[in-house]
Design a protein around this motif. Structure first.
Motif, mmCIF file in Angstrom:
data_model
loop_
_atom_site.group_PDB
_atom_site.id
_atom_site.type_symbol
_atom_site.label_atom_id
_atom_site.label_comp_id
_atom_site.label_asym_id
_atom_site.label_seq_id
_atom_site.Cartn_x
_atom_site.Cartn_y
_atom_site.Cartn_z
ATOM 1 N N VAL A 1 0.803 -1.179 0.054
ATOM 2 C CA VAL A 1 0.010 -0.064 -0.226
ATOM 3 C C VAL A 1 0.857 1.100 0.074
ATOM 4 N N THR A 2 0.733 2.157 -0.949
ATOM 5 C CA THR A 2 1.037 3.535 -0.916
ATOM 6 C C THR A 2 0.415 4.597 -0.622
ATOM 7 N N LEU A 3 0.555 5.374 0.409
ATOM 8 C CA LEU A 3 -0.307 6.504 0.602
ATOM 9 C C LEU A 3 0.486 7.861 0.359
ATOM 10 N N SER A 4 -0.019 8.517 -0.563
ATOM 11 C CA SER A 4 0.450 9.874 -1.010
ATOM 12 C C SER A 4 0.205 11.004 -0.272
ATOM 13 N N THR B 1 14.369 11.208 5.383
ATOM 14 C CA THR B 1 13.236 10.623 6.210
ATOM 15 C C THR B 1 13.835 10.165 7.606
ATOM 16 N N GLU B 2 13.067 10.345 8.683
ATOM 17 C CA GLU B 2 13.350 9.931 9.710
ATOM 18 C C GLU B 2 12.375 9.067 10.584
ATOM 19 N N LYS B 3 12.686 8.145 11.317
ATOM 20 C CA LYS B 3 11.622 7.378 12.003
ATOM 21 C C LYS B 3 10.877 8.130 13.160
ATOM 22 N N GLY B 4 9.657 7.931 13.376
ATOM 23 C CA GLY B 4 9.066 8.472 14.274
ATOM 24 C C GLY B 4 8.747 7.617 15.314
ATOM 25 N N LYS C 1 7.395 2.198 5.626
ATOM 26 C CA LYS C 1 8.676 3.009 5.118
ATOM 27 C C LYS C 1 8.042 4.196 4.828
ATOM 28 N N ALA C 2 8.928 5.378 4.411
ATOM 29 C CA ALA C 2 8.429 6.624 3.889
ATOM 30 C C ALA C 2 9.576 7.024 2.922
ATOM 31 N N SER C 3 8.868 8.018 1.926
ATOM 32 C CA SER C 3 9.595 8.370 0.808
ATOM 33 C C SER C 3 9.335 10.023 0.639
ATOM 34 N N ARG C 4 10.641 10.712 0.423
ATOM 35 C CA ARG C 4 10.527 12.136 0.229
ATOM 36 C C ARG C 4 11.313 12.689 -1.120
ATOM 37 N N PRO C 5 10.547 12.377 -2.190
ATOM 38 C CA PRO C 5 11.375 12.463 -3.491
ATOM 39 C C PRO C 5 11.583 14.042 -3.721
ATOM 40 N N GLU D 1 7.402 18.911 -2.177
ATOM 41 C CA GLU D 1 6.122 18.583 -2.217
ATOM 42 C C GLU D 1 5.404 17.475 -1.972
ATOM 43 N N ASN D 2 6.166 16.353 -2.045
ATOM 44 C CA ASN D 2 5.697 15.095 -1.788
ATOM 45 C C ASN D 2 6.259 14.107 -0.894
ATOM 46 N N PHE D 3 5.176 13.556 -0.272
ATOM 47 C CA PHE D 3 5.873 12.699 1.115
ATOM 48 C C PHE D 3 4.996 11.425 0.963
ATOM 49 N N SER D 4 5.490 10.359 0.747
ATOM 50 C CA SER D 4 4.873 9.105 0.753
ATOM 51 C C SER D 4 4.724 8.122 1.943
ATOM 52 N N LEU D 5 3.757 7.467 2.340
ATOM 53 C CA LEU D 5 4.011 6.218 3.203
ATOM 54 C C LEU D 5 3.968 4.873 2.637
ATOM 55 N N ILE D 6 4.715 4.182 2.892
ATOM 56 C CA ILE D 6 4.682 2.754 2.262
ATOM 57 C C ILE D 6 4.470 1.786 3.219
ATOM 58 N N LEU D 7 3.471 0.923 2.804
ATOM 59 C CA LEU D 7 3.372 -0.504 3.794
ATOM 60 C C LEU D 7 3.555 -1.554 2.571
ATOM 61 N N GLU D 8 4.798 -2.290 2.907
ATOM 62 C CA GLU D 8 5.037 -3.264 1.827
ATOM 63 C C GLU D 8 4.491 -4.437 2.129
ATOM 64 N N LEU D 9 3.859 -4.741 3.427
ATOM 65 C CA LEU D 9 3.223 -6.113 3.717
ATOM 66 C C LEU D 9 2.103 -5.585 4.488
#
Lengths: 115, 113
Positions: free
Chosen positions: B19-22, B55-58, B65-69, B72-80
């Motif tokens: 799952v990817t949340l944008s 990205t930093e752990k909260g 996981k998180a990604s900040r490409p 403007e954009n910051f994604s949250l990723i649930l791999e499993l």
């Protein structure tokens, strides 16, 4: 570590009555303090904030809060509530060093205003 | 006015799926945050970022996981994805330095079946 406690999970008041929502924080030093409000199916909106100076801060829609350092409290007050104030209210704390500090939220208080 | 936009607003996922949340912000803020909201817990910080590429752990990063490409954009990723990750997720942005006011998106309601 910083923390926030909102001891009342739910508060019900009659329209026109006064309101106090309690917030106690834990932080060594003087923190930044916030109250946010969340209306149904919406994100959080800033209600008011304390940074420095006068310990009583005014917010939107007649809300105010008082920072009492000796008691580690930042209670939210309103003199006369309206039905539209029904929402979830969150108290939050952050540190000051560097400005890049995380906000820590309390568990929230659900406010129901009845006619 | 400053804006934080999350997509999707609602998502149903299967256990074990990705799952990817944008999140997109037009505030030109350096800092961005992902929180989850659960009854009895308030908002808990998952990941945050101080700028593009960081990205930093909260407080509760496990399983995310998180990604900040970009700024403007910051994604949250649930791999499993797991059912315990069923929650409402909020993205927020804030200025670096200054007084730490955060601006929130409207949230993403995720159900993992």
């Amino acid at each position: 570590a910083q923390s926030v406690t909102q001891p009342d999970a739910r508060v019900t008041v009659s329209e026109g009555a006064s309101l106090q929502l309690r917030c106690k924080y834990s932080y060594s030093g003087t923190p930044y303090l916030f109250w946010y409000v969340q209306y149904p199916r919406q994100g959080l909106q800033l209600l008011l904030k304390y940074y420095s100076g006068d310990p009583v801060v005014q917010g939107v829609n007649g809300f105010e809060a008082e920072f009492i350092k000796s008691n580690s409290s930042f209670h939210l007050r309103k003199a006369s509530v309206h039905w539209s104030d029904s929402a979830v209210y969150f108290c939050a704390v952050s540190g000051r060093a560097g400005g890049n500090n995380k906000l820590t939220f309390g568990q929230g208080t659900v406010l129901s205003v009845i006619p | 006015e400053a804006a934080v936009t999350q997509s999707p607003r609602n998502k149903v996922a299967v256990t074990g799926g990705k799952v990817t949340l944008s999140c997109n912000q037009t505030n030109n803020h350096n800092n961005m945050y992902w929180y989850r909201q659960d009854t009895g817990h308030g908002l808990r910080l998952i990941h945050y970022s101080y700028g593009a590429g960081s990205t930093e752990k909260g407080d509760i990063p496990d399983g995310y996981k998180a990604s900040r490409p970009s700024q403007e954009n910051f994604s949250l990723i649930l791999e499993l994805a797991t059912p315990s990750q069923t929650s409402v997720y909020f993205c927020a942005s804030g200025e670096s330095g200054g007084e730490n006011t955060l601006y929130f998106g409207a949230g993403t309601r995720l159900s993992v079946l």
